[in-house]
Design an enzyme around this catalytic site. Structure first.
Site, mmCIF file in Angstrom:
data_model
loop_
_atom_site.group_PDB
_atom_site.id
_atom_site.type_symbol
_atom_site.label_atom_id
_atom_site.label_comp_id
_atom_site.label_asym_id
_atom_site.label_seq_id
_atom_site.Cartn_x
_atom_site.Cartn_y
_atom_site.Cartn_z
ATOM 1 C CG ASP A 173 5.607 -6.636 -2.486
ATOM 2 O OD1 ASP A 173 6.038 -6.457 -1.389
ATOM 3 O OD2 ASP A 173 5.223 -5.614 -2.780
ATOM 4 C CG ASN A 212 6.443 4.782 -9.214
ATOM 5 O OD1 ASN A 212 5.716 4.362 -8.349
ATOM 6 N ND2 ASN A 212 7.225 3.676 -10.055
ATOM 7 C CG HIS A 234 5.141 1.581 -6.529
ATOM 8 N ND1 HIS A 234 6.470 1.432 -6.794
ATOM 9 C CD2 HIS A 234 4.504 1.345 -5.045
ATOM 10 C CE1 HIS A 234 7.176 1.527 -5.677
ATOM 11 N NE2 HIS A 234 6.729 1.064 -5.265
ATOM 12 C CD GLU A 238 7.230 -0.192 -10.665
ATOM 13 O OE1 GLU A 238 6.716 0.795 -9.717
ATOM 14 O OE2 GLU A 238 8.853 -0.005 -10.344
HETATM 15 C C1 F6R Z 1 6.308 -2.843 -0.510
HETATM 16 C C2 F6R Z 1 5.518 -2.250 -1.489
HETATM 17 C C3 F6R Z 1 6.056 -1.195 -1.849
HETATM 18 C C4 F6R Z 1 6.037 0.150 -0.518
HETATM 19 C C5 F6R Z 1 6.590 1.696 -1.639
HETATM 20 C C6 F6R Z 1 7.238 2.569 -0.127
HETATM 21 O O1 F6R Z 1 5.910 -4.450 0.134
HETATM 22 O O2 F6R Z 1 4.163 -2.963 -1.588
HETATM 23 O O3 F6R Z 1 5.045 -0.681 -2.350
HETATM 24 O O4 F6R Z 1 4.403 0.257 0.480
HETATM 25 O O5 F6R Z 1 7.278 1.655 -2.616
HETATM 26 O O6 F6R Z 1 7.666 2.439 0.165
HETATM 27 P P1 F6R Z 1 8.603 2.811 1.588
HETATM 28 O O7 F6R Z 1 8.152 3.111 2.770
HETATM 29 O O8 F6R Z 1 9.825 2.411 1.874
HETATM 30 O O9 F6R Z 1 8.304 4.740 1.400
#
Ligand code: F6R
Length: 258
Positions: A65, A134, A136, A141
């Protein structure tokens, strides 16, 4: 779905690097997550590269992303983050590190181009994932279509709040992103989801033992033919069947690959 539990985030990083290293040796295409969770794993892979155990010269990489509207050289763009934290320290060719074009004039077209680029590379062999509090994955989301492709999404306020730690303030977090869709992610041949820390325990419980549902996008791992969930003790605290997952790993046949 295979559930691997390790005591500490360091042990998670070691195990993840073992799995990823196997793919890198085969010249496979990797899908990369950004965020805090995989940083230990990236550091371990960099170490193995420096020890000359691993070369990434044959590897292509696709990010999950990217924020819309952040210049590529903005320190928090995922384009810049992955280079700073990982790829500039290994021997992957820079043109083999792909990210959705969050600064494109025609962002919608950029989403279709990204799907085509992944396909042209032969698809993703191993997709590394983190999980949001959450549920995702990527920036899909809750409520995301289970079969969605790369597209524009508006971040959930909880994700904006979670990611504000990387920005000056919450107001500086872009509202919109381009993300691989849940359908895109499911096309990867192997999914490896990493989660560490108590704050991920609820999401881990929902994705592993809750229903397959758009309200928890990470639950699509239950539908995938080859999914590995690798967690530390804190992230595993709410798992009901933890003893069984340990038993399965203890009885894993030696011929079976992680
Ligand atoms: C980032 C991504 C997100 C993160 C998720 C967890 O490329 O795809 O899905 O993996 O938000 O983020 P952290 O690892 O910072 O807790």
């Amino acid at each position: 779905m295979e559930i691997l539990m390790r005591e500490t985030p360091q042990e998670v990083a070691q195990q993840a690097a073992d799995i990823i290293g196997g793919y890198v040796r085969e010249g496979s295409t990797l899908g990369l997550a950004t965020g805090a969770t995989p940083l230990g794993t990236y550091r371990e892979l960099i170490r193995r590269h420096r020890e000359e155990e691993l070369s990434f010269a044959q590897t292509q990489m696709f990010l999950l992303d990217e924020y819309i509207g952040l210049p590529y050289d903005h320190p928090q763009s995922y384009h810049a983050t992955i280079r700073r934290e990982f790829t500039s320290h290994i021997d992957v060719h820079d043109e083999h590190v792909h990210a959705p074009a969050g600064m494109a004039e025609d962002v919608i077209r950029a989403t279709a181009d990204y799907e085509r680029d992944i396909e042209a590379a032969g698809g993703i062999d191993l997709q590394i994932l983190g999980v949001g509090t959450n549920g995702h994955i990527g920036f899909n989301e809750p409520g995301s279509s289970l079969n969605s492709l790369t597209r524009i999404k508006t971040l959930h306020p909880q994700t904006v709040a979670d990611n504000a730690r990387f920005f000056e303030s919450q107001e500086h977090v872009p509202a919109q992103v381009i993300t691989q869709g849940l359908g895109t992610i499911q096309r990867a041949r192997h999914l490896l989801l990493l989660a560490t820390g108590k704050h991920k325990a609820e999401a881990v419980k929902r994705l592993v033992e809750g229903p397959l549902a758009a309200s928890c996008p990470a639950s699509i791992l239950q539908w995938h033919r080859h999914a590995t969930v690798l967690v530390d003790a804190e992230a595993a605290t709410l798992l009901h069947d933890a003893a069984y997952y340990r038993y399965v790993e203890a009885h894993k046949p030696s011929w079976q690959r992680y």
